[in-house]
Motif scaffolding. Structure first.
Motif, PDB file in Angstrom:
ATOM      1  N   ILE A 366       0.833  -1.221   0.000  1.00  8.91           N
ATOM      2  CA  ILE A 366       0.000   0.000   0.000  1.00  8.91           C
ATOM      3  C   ILE A 366       0.860   1.260   0.000  1.00  8.91           C
ATOM      4  N   LEU A 367       2.185   1.117  -0.275  1.00  8.74           N
ATOM      5  CA  LEU A 367       3.062   2.281  -0.365  1.00  8.74           C
ATOM      6  C   LEU A 367       3.212   2.710  -1.819  1.00  8.74           C
ATOM      7  N   ASN A 368       3.246   4.005  -2.072  1.00  8.54           N
ATOM      8  CA  ASN A 368       3.499   4.511  -3.421  1.00  8.54           C
ATOM      9  C   ASN A 368       4.978   4.289  -3.770  1.00  8.54           C
ATOM     10  N   ALA A 369       5.250   4.171  -5.051  1.00 10.84           N
ATOM     11  CA  ALA A 369       6.621   3.940  -5.520  1.00 10.84           C
ATOM     12  C   ALA A 369       6.981   4.945  -6.601  1.00 10.84           C
ATOM     13  N   PRO A 370       7.238   6.197  -6.236  1.00  7.00           N
ATOM     14  CA  PRO A 370       7.523   7.215  -7.254  1.00  7.00           C
ATOM     15  C   PRO A 370       8.930   7.120  -7.836  1.00  7.00           C
ATOM     16  N   THR A 371       9.843   6.349  -7.239  1.00  7.54           N
ATOM     17  CA  THR A 371      11.213   6.240  -7.765  1.00  7.54           C
ATOM     18  C   THR A 371      11.529   4.783  -8.127  1.00  7.54           C
ATOM     19  N   ARG A 372      12.565   4.600  -8.967  1.00  9.23           N
ATOM     20  CA  ARG A 372      12.943   3.243  -9.387  1.00  9.23           C
ATOM     21  C   ARG A 372      13.414   2.436  -8.176  1.00  9.23           C
ATOM     22  N   LEU A 373      14.167   3.079  -7.277  1.00 10.56           N
ATOM     23  CA  LEU A 373      14.645   2.368  -6.101  1.00 10.56           C
ATOM     24  C   LEU A 373      13.492   1.818  -5.281  1.00 10.56           C
ATOM     25  N   MET A 374      12.475   2.614  -5.107  1.00  7.77           N
ATOM     26  CA  MET A 374      11.318   2.178  -4.321  1.00  7.77           C
ATOM     27  C   MET A 374      10.592   1.045  -5.024  1.00  7.77           C
ATOM     28  N   GLN A 375      10.556   1.102  -6.341  1.00  7.84           N
ATOM     29  CA  GLN A 375       9.938   0.012  -7.092  1.00  7.84           C
ATOM     30  C   GLN A 375      10.742  -1.275  -6.907  1.00  7.84           C
TER      31      GLN A 375
END
Length: 437
Positions: A366-375
Motif C-alpha cells: 500500500i506504499l506509493n513507488a515514485p522512484t525506481r529504487l522504491m519500485q
C-alpha cells in the motif's frame, strides 16, 4: 490559662447604629446554622474544640455561609488570641506585625489564631511566607476563601492545612435566620408566603445578604402585605454567583455536559440558562456543544455535529440575545439524540495501540513507488485497486506486517450506528470470504 476579657465597647460604639447582620452575628457555635456536618457532635470542628487544640485549616464556602463567624468563635471557645486580617487590605508589614506578636504570646504560653479572609488573594510568594510560622506552630492559620483551594493556594501551604467545606445555606437554615431577624426587629416582615419563599431564593444561600434584604423590608409598613412580584420591584434581584474564570465556570459547563449525556434536556436547558445569566461567553458554550456532539453522540446521529456547527454559525450571524435561541435549539437536539461514545473510545484505543506499536511500517503493497529504487524494493507490488475488485472490495490487509487485525470501533447499535453496525458486519463477511478475516 485565664480567659481574655472581651473588649468593652465605647459609648459611641454602643450608640452607633449597627447593621442587622452585625447585630445577629452568632455569639456561640451553637447559634451557627447550616454547618452541622462540621459543628455537630461528630463534626471535625467539634472534635477540635473538644480536644482543646486547633490545627491550621482552610474554610472554603460561598459568601454568607459563616466562615468569619466560625473562625472568631473557634478562637473564643479555645481561648486562642484572635488576629483577623484581610488579604485585600493587608501587606507584608501587617503579616510581620502579627507574626511578631504571636511569637511574643507564645513565649507567654498563649496561642494565636490568625484568621485571613480571602486568603486566595495573597500571591504565591506571600502564601509561602506563612509556611515557617504554620510549621513551627507560631500561629494556627484559619484561611477563608470562596474559591477552590486546589486552584488558588500553593500546594505547600495546602498540605499543611485541612480543607473544610462549608455548605451553601439551605432554605431551612435561611428560615431560622429570618425568624431571628423578625424577633430582633420586633415584628414580622410584611410578606405573604410566596414572597417569603422568594426572598429566601433571592438570597442564594447567603445569610448576610438575606439579613440585609430583611433590614430593607423592615422599613416598610405592616400593611399592605406584599407578594413576590412586589418584592422583586422593591429588592434588587441578586445575580447568581458565577465567575467565568474560576470554579463556577467549570462546574456549570460540567453540569451542562453531563445533563446532555444523561439525556435530561430540561436540566441541560437550566444549566445553559445559568451560564448565560451569569455572563458566560456563548461562543464558549457553542464550542463545548460541538465537542459533545462528536464525543457523546457521534455516528449514533451524524446530524448532531451538523446541528451544533449550525447553531454556532447562527449565533455568530445574529449575536445576543437573538442568537442564543439557536443554541437553545441545539441543546434540545443534543439532549434528545441517541447517545454513543463509540468513536471517542475508538480514538482512545487506536491512540494507545499507536503508542505501543512503535514505528511499524505500513505493508509494502500500500506504499506509493515514485522512484525506481522504491519500485525495486517492492513498494506498491501486489496492490489491488479496490474499484476493480468484485463488490469494490479487495480484502487486502492494511495493518502493518506482523500486527494482527484490531477492532477499535464498535458501534453502539443505537440510532444511525445500527446501520453502521450492519455495514461493518457486511465488510467483515466479505473479508472472511477472501481469507483476510
Amino acid at each position: 490559662m485565664a480567659k481574655r476579657p472581651p473588649a468593652t465597647p465605647s459609648l459611641f460604639e454602643v450608640e452607633a447604629p449597627r447593621p442587622l447582620a452585625d447585630r445577629l452575628r452568632p455569639m456561640s457555635l451553637e447559634e451557627v446554622v447550616g454547618q452541622d456536618h462540621l459543628l455537630g457532635a461528630d463534626g471535625a470542628l467539634r472534635r477540635m474544640i473538644t480536644g482543646g487544640r486547633l490545627s491550621s485549616m482552610i474554610l472554603w464556602g460561598p459568601p454568607g455561609s459563616g466562615k468569619t463567624t466560625i473562625a472568631r468563635l473557634l478562637a473564643q471557645h479555645t481561648r486562642y488570641a484572635f488576629e483577623p486580617l484581610s488579604a485585600v487590605f493587608s501587606g507584608v508589614a501587617d503579616l510581620r506585625r502579627v507574626f511578631d506578636a504571636a511569637r511574643e504570646r507564645r513565649r507567654m504560653g498563649e496561642e494565636t489564631l490568625l484568621f485571613v479572609d480571602e486568603i486566595h488573594r495573597f500571591n504565591r510568594a506571600q502564601q509561602d511566607g506563612f509556611l515557617p510560622y504554620v510549621e513551627d506552630g507560631t500561629v494556627v492559620l484559619v484561611g477563608a476563601t470562596t474559591e477552590n483551594p486546589s486552584f488558588e493556594l500553593n500546594p505547600p501551604l495546602l498540605s499543611r492545612c485541612r480543607v473544610l467545606v462549608l455548605n451553601r445555606l439551605s432554605e431551612e437554615a435561611l428560615e431560622v435566620i429570618l425568624a431571628r431577624a423578625e424577633k430582633t426587629l420586633g415584628r414580622p416582615l410584611p410578606l405573604d408566603a410566596d414572597a417569603r419563599r422568594a426572598l429566601k431564593a433571592m438570597s442564594d444561600g447567603d445569610g448576610r445578604y438575606l439579613l440585609n434584604m430583611a433590614e430593607t423590608l423592615s422599613a416598610l409598613p405592616a400593611e399592605p402585605v406584599i407578594d413576590s412580584q412586589a418584592l422583586v420591584a422593591i429588592v434588587q434581584r441578586r445575580m447568581p454567583l458565577y465567575d467565568k474564570a474560576q470554579e463556577g465556570h467549570y462546574n456549570l459547563i460540567s453540569a451542562l455536559h453531563k445533563s446532555l449525556r444523561g439525556s435530561d434536556t430540561d436540566a441541560a436547558l437550566y444549566w445553559f440558562a445559568r451560564m448565560v445569566v451569569g455572563g458566560e461567553e456563548p461562543r464558549y458554550i457553542c464550542r463545548r456543544l460541538v465537542r459533545f456532539a462528536v464525543e457523546d453522540i457521534g455516528l449514533a446521529d451524524p446530524q448532531a455535529l451538523v446541528q451544533a456547527l449550525a447553531a454556532w454559525e447562527a449565533y455568530e450571524r445574529l449575536g445576543s440575545p437573538e442568537g442564543e435561541l439557536a443554541i437553545v435549539q441545539c441543546v434540545i437536539y443534543l439532549g434528545t439524540a441517541p447517545k454513543s461514545n463509540a468513536a471517542y473510545r475508538a480514538q482512545g484505543a487506536a491512540t494507545a495501540a499507536a503508542r505501543e506499536s512503535g514505528s511499524l511500517m505500513p505493508p509494502a503493497h500500500i506504499l506509493n513507488a515514485p522512484t525506481r529504487l522504491m519500485q525495486e524494493l517492492g513498494y506498491g507490488r501486489g496492490y489491488q485497486y479496490d474499484h476493480n475488485a468484485e463488490d469494490t472490495f479487495s480484502g487486502q490487509n492494511y495493518f502493518p506486517d506482523g500486527m494482527a487485525r484490531q477492532r477499535y470501533y464498535t458501534p453502539s447499535g443505537r440510532g444511525f450506528e445500527k446501520d453502521v453496525q450492519a455495514r461493518i458486519a457486511y465488510w467483515d463477511r466479505l473479508r472472511a470470504a477472501k481469507g483476510q478475516g
